[in-house]
Design a protein around this motif. Structure first.
Motif, mmCIF file in Angstrom:
data_model
loop_
_atom_site.group_PDB
_atom_site.id
_atom_site.type_symbol
_atom_site.label_atom_id
_atom_site.label_comp_id
_atom_site.label_asym_id
_atom_site.label_seq_id
_atom_site.Cartn_x
_atom_site.Cartn_y
_atom_site.Cartn_z
ATOM 1 N N GLU A 1 78.683 26.125 101.638
ATOM 2 C CA GLU A 1 78.086 27.453 101.589
ATOM 3 C C GLU A 1 76.931 27.511 100.586
ATOM 4 O O GLU A 1 76.896 26.774 99.612
ATOM 5 N N LYS A 2 75.970 28.406 100.873
ATOM 6 C CA LYS A 2 74.852 28.580 99.951
ATOM 7 C C LYS A 2 75.314 29.419 98.764
ATOM 8 O O LYS A 2 76.020 30.401 98.908
ATOM 9 N N ARG A 3 74.892 28.988 97.580
ATOM 10 C CA ARG A 3 75.316 29.683 96.378
ATOM 11 C C ARG A 3 74.096 30.018 95.533
ATOM 12 O O ARG A 3 73.084 29.324 95.558
ATOM 13 N N ASN A 4 74.223 31.103 94.736
ATOM 14 C CA ASN A 4 73.164 31.462 93.801
ATOM 15 C C ASN A 4 73.592 31.091 92.380
ATOM 16 O O ASN A 4 74.666 30.541 92.152
ATOM 17 N N PHE A 5 72.744 31.431 91.420
ATOM 18 C CA PHE A 5 73.001 31.059 90.028
ATOM 19 C C PHE A 5 74.305 31.664 89.518
ATOM 20 O O PHE A 5 75.073 31.005 88.805
ATOM 21 N N LEU A 6 74.590 32.924 89.908
ATOM 22 C CA LEU A 6 75.816 33.582 89.462
ATOM 23 C C LEU A 6 77.052 32.860 89.994
ATOM 24 O O LEU A 6 78.051 32.717 89.283
ATOM 25 N N ASP A 7 76.976 32.398 91.250
ATOM 26 C CA ASP A 7 78.098 31.654 91.839
ATOM 27 C C ASP A 7 78.401 30.401 91.014
ATOM 28 O O ASP A 7 79.563 30.096 90.726
ATOM 29 N N TYR A 8 77.339 29.688 90.660
ATOM 30 C CA TYR A 8 77.539 28.453 89.891
ATOM 31 C C TYR A 8 78.003 28.748 88.467
ATOM 32 O O TYR A 8 78.710 27.940 87.857
ATOM 33 N N THR A 9 77.626 29.909 87.943
ATOM 34 C CA THR A 9 78.125 30.312 86.626
ATOM 35 C C THR A 9 79.635 30.501 86.669
ATOM 36 O O THR A 9 80.362 30.063 85.760
ATOM 37 N N PHE A 10 80.133 31.131 87.748
ATOM 38 C CA PHE A 10 81.577 31.306 87.902
ATOM 39 C C PHE A 10 82.283 29.958 88.059
ATOM 40 O O PHE A 10 83.390 29.768 87.547
ATOM 41 N N ILE A 11 81.653 29.030 88.765
ATOM 42 C CA ILE A 11 82.238 27.694 88.922
ATOM 43 C C ILE A 11 82.327 26.997 87.567
ATOM 44 O O ILE A 11 83.321 26.344 87.245
ATOM 45 N N THR A 12 81.287 27.163 86.744
ATOM 46 C CA THR A 12 81.310 26.584 85.393
ATOM 47 C C THR A 12 82.434 27.193 84.571
ATOM 48 O O THR A 12 83.132 26.489 83.831
ATOM 49 N N LEU A 13 82.630 28.517 84.689
ATOM 50 C CA LEU A 13 83.726 29.176 83.970
ATOM 51 C C LEU A 13 85.087 28.649 84.429
ATOM 52 O O LEU A 13 86.003 28.464 83.616
ATOM 53 N N LYS A 14 85.214 28.387 85.729
ATOM 54 C CA LYS A 14 86.463 27.808 86.240
ATOM 55 C C LYS A 14 86.650 26.394 85.684
ATOM 56 O O LYS A 14 87.775 25.978 85.376
ATOM 57 N N GLY A 15 85.542 25.662 85.561
ATOM 58 C CA GLY A 15 85.600 24.341 84.956
ATOM 59 C C GLY A 15 86.051 24.421 83.506
ATOM 60 O O GLY A 15 86.830 23.585 83.032
ATOM 61 N N MET A 16 85.571 25.441 82.789
ATOM 62 C CA MET A 16 85.994 25.636 81.395
ATOM 63 C C MET A 16 87.495 25.914 81.328
ATOM 64 O O MET A 16 88.182 25.421 80.421
ATOM 65 N N ALA B 1 80.406 20.294 84.094
ATOM 66 C CA ALA B 1 79.751 20.820 82.889
ATOM 67 C C ALA B 1 80.688 21.797 82.187
ATOM 68 O O ALA B 1 80.822 21.782 80.952
ATOM 69 N N GLY B 2 81.355 22.643 82.964
ATOM 70 C CA GLY B 2 82.317 23.592 82.394
ATOM 71 C C GLY B 2 83.482 22.881 81.733
ATOM 72 O O GLY B 2 83.918 23.258 80.633
ATOM 73 N N ILE B 3 84.001 21.830 82.389
ATOM 74 C CA ILE B 3 85.106 21.058 81.809
ATOM 75 C C ILE B 3 84.674 20.448 80.477
ATOM 76 O O ILE B 3 85.402 20.519 79.473
ATOM 77 N N ALA B 4 83.475 19.846 80.456
ATOM 78 C CA ALA B 4 82.980 19.200 79.237
ATOM 79 C C ALA B 4 82.781 20.214 78.113
ATOM 80 O O ALA B 4 83.178 19.977 76.964
ATOM 81 N N ILE B 5 82.184 21.358 78.438
ATOM 82 C CA ILE B 5 81.961 22.408 77.433
ATOM 83 C C ILE B 5 83.289 22.851 76.827
ATOM 84 O O ILE B 5 83.432 22.991 75.610
ATOM 85 N N SER B 6 84.280 23.041 77.700
ATOM 86 C CA SER B 6 85.581 23.529 77.244
ATOM 87 C C SER B 6 86.276 22.507 76.359
ATOM 88 O O SER B 6 86.802 22.836 75.293
ATOM 89 N N VAL B 7 86.300 21.257 76.799
ATOM 90 C CA VAL B 7 86.978 20.209 76.026
ATOM 91 C C VAL B 7 86.339 20.067 74.648
ATOM 92 O O VAL B 7 87.024 19.964 73.627
ATOM 93 N N LEU B 8 84.999 20.087 74.601
ATOM 94 C CA LEU B 8 84.296 19.898 73.329
ATOM 95 C C LEU B 8 84.436 21.114 72.401
ATOM 96 O O LEU B 8 84.510 20.966 71.182
ATOM 97 N N SER B 9 84.478 22.315 72.998
ATOM 98 C CA SER B 9 84.475 23.522 72.165
ATOM 99 C C SER B 9 85.871 24.062 71.876
ATOM 100 O O SER B 9 86.107 24.665 70.815
ATOM 101 N N LEU B 10 86.825 23.855 72.790
ATOM 102 C CA LEU B 10 88.146 24.460 72.636
ATOM 103 C C LEU B 10 89.222 23.492 72.166
ATOM 104 O O LEU B 10 90.312 23.929 71.797
ATOM 105 N N ALA B 11 88.912 22.196 72.182
ATOM 106 C CA ALA B 11 89.938 21.211 71.835
ATOM 107 C C ALA B 11 90.517 21.470 70.442
ATOM 108 O O ALA B 11 91.736 21.456 70.246
ATOM 109 N N LYS B 12 89.641 21.719 69.458
ATOM 110 C CA LYS B 12 90.105 21.939 68.093
ATOM 111 C C LYS B 12 90.915 23.233 67.980
ATOM 112 O O LYS B 12 91.928 23.288 67.287
ATOM 113 N N LEU B 13 90.454 24.296 68.695
ATOM 114 C CA LEU B 13 91.177 25.562 68.661
ATOM 115 C C LEU B 13 92.570 25.415 69.256
ATOM 116 O O LEU B 13 93.562 25.869 68.666
ATOM 117 N N VAL B 14 92.650 24.770 70.433
ATOM 118 C CA VAL B 14 93.941 24.596 71.091
ATOM 119 C C VAL B 14 94.856 23.724 70.235
ATOM 120 O O VAL B 14 96.052 24.000 70.095
#
Length: 304
Positions: free
Chosen positions: A2-17, A80-93
């Motif tokens: 399916e065709k996606r816009n920038f907002l769609d990919y932002t949500f996918i990144t959040l799901k990756g996080m 990208a979302g997975i990487a952002i989350s692992v790098l930023s949330l690992a210490k908090l978790v």
């Protein structure tokens, strides 16, 4: 695709996080988050696009056509979302697991309970086969959570296998990839290799992970295409079995140090038999929050 816009990919990144945050916790799988957020089958399909035909597409029609065939924008946004989350949330978790264990485990317990309901409802028909698959999946996952951790393994073929199994666990709902490495005894060796920049070991584990990801994704794709009901029941069972690992109230029996990681050997106890403050009310609230988070994710996915 399916065709996606920038907002769609932002949500996918959040799901990756969200997937990355789950993978940081031993006993919780990012695959569970991928499933209930509505991107699991697309993830498996996209990984399956990595084959010889992709390189043929690249050679004959160029990079843009190959990227489209790969569903590259989806994979890039997700990882990208997975990487952002692992790098930023690992210490908090990690801090929460050490300082607020009942709170964080209760949150994830509620999250996993909701995941069981949502994945289970995808099974279109419950019969003897699906019930057996559910029980089998739960038994296997439960057994894995009870295994004692191993000390260390340094054989290159074994490290290759460790990389393959860990990456499979990461995309399989209910089972944690990091936890699998600890069980296999590969965790210390791999962490030491990363710290010491031992590219030989890192390369072997990486190749094993790629092999495992591509081969296991093909198996999952086949199972979804040919035995979807049984597959969903089996995955539901895996998630049910993982509950043993994330029960909030535990009694510590022993500790093991593997590399820089302290492994706690414990057993589950009733909150009323817990030594110290059982924090029962805040635990219930945290579990409800985790439960509701999954339904918000599911509703968001359903609207998409």
């Amino acid at each position: 695709m399916e065709k996606r816009n920038f907002l769609d990919y932002t949500f996918i990144t959040l799901k990756g996080m969200a997937m990355g945050a789950a993978d940081v916790v031993p006993g919780v799988s990012g695959g569970t988050i991928a499933f209930i957020s509505g991107i699991y089958e697309e993830l498996i399909t996209s990984i399956n696009n990595v084959d010889l035909s992709l390189f043929k597409e690249l050679k004959e029609n160029g990079l843009k056509a190959a990227w489209t065939k790969l569903n590259g924008n989806f994979l890039l946004a997700l990882f990208a979302g997975i990487a952002i989350s692992v790098l930023s949330l690992a210490k908090l978790v990690s801090w929460l697991l050490e300082n607020k264990p009942i709170l964080i485990w209760s949150f994830f317990f509620g999250l996993v309970i909701a995941s069981i309901l949502l994945v289970g409802k995808e099974v279109q028909k419950w019969d003897a086969k699906t019930i057996i698959a559910l029980v089998l999946g739960a038994a296997v996952a439960y057994y894995i959570t009870t295994l004692p951790p191993s000390e260390s393994a340094e054989s290159l073929p074994f490290l290759f296998l460790s990389g393959a199994l860990a990456i499979c666990a990461m995309i399989l709902p209910g089972i944690s990839g990091a936890f699998i490495l600890v069980l296999l005894g590969s965790y210390k060796t791999i962490i030491d290799a990363v710290h010491n920049l031992d590219f030989k070991i890192i390369g072997v584990v990486g190749i094993g992970a790629i092999f495992g990801l591509l081969s296991f994704a093909k198996l999952l794709k086949w199972m979804f295409n040919n035995q979807k009901n049984l597959t969903l029941a089996l995955l539901t069972g895996f998630i049910v079995g993982s509950l043993n690992k994330i029960w909030p109230w535990k009694r510590i029996l022993d500790t093991k140090t593997i590399g820089e990681k302290i492994i706690i050997i414990d057993e589950n106890v009733s909150p009323f038999n817990f030594e110290g403050d059982n924090q029962l009310m805040i635990a219930i609230i945290a579990a409800l929050v985790g439960f509701l988070v999954i339904f918000v994710l599911e509703r968001t996915a359903a609207k998409k």
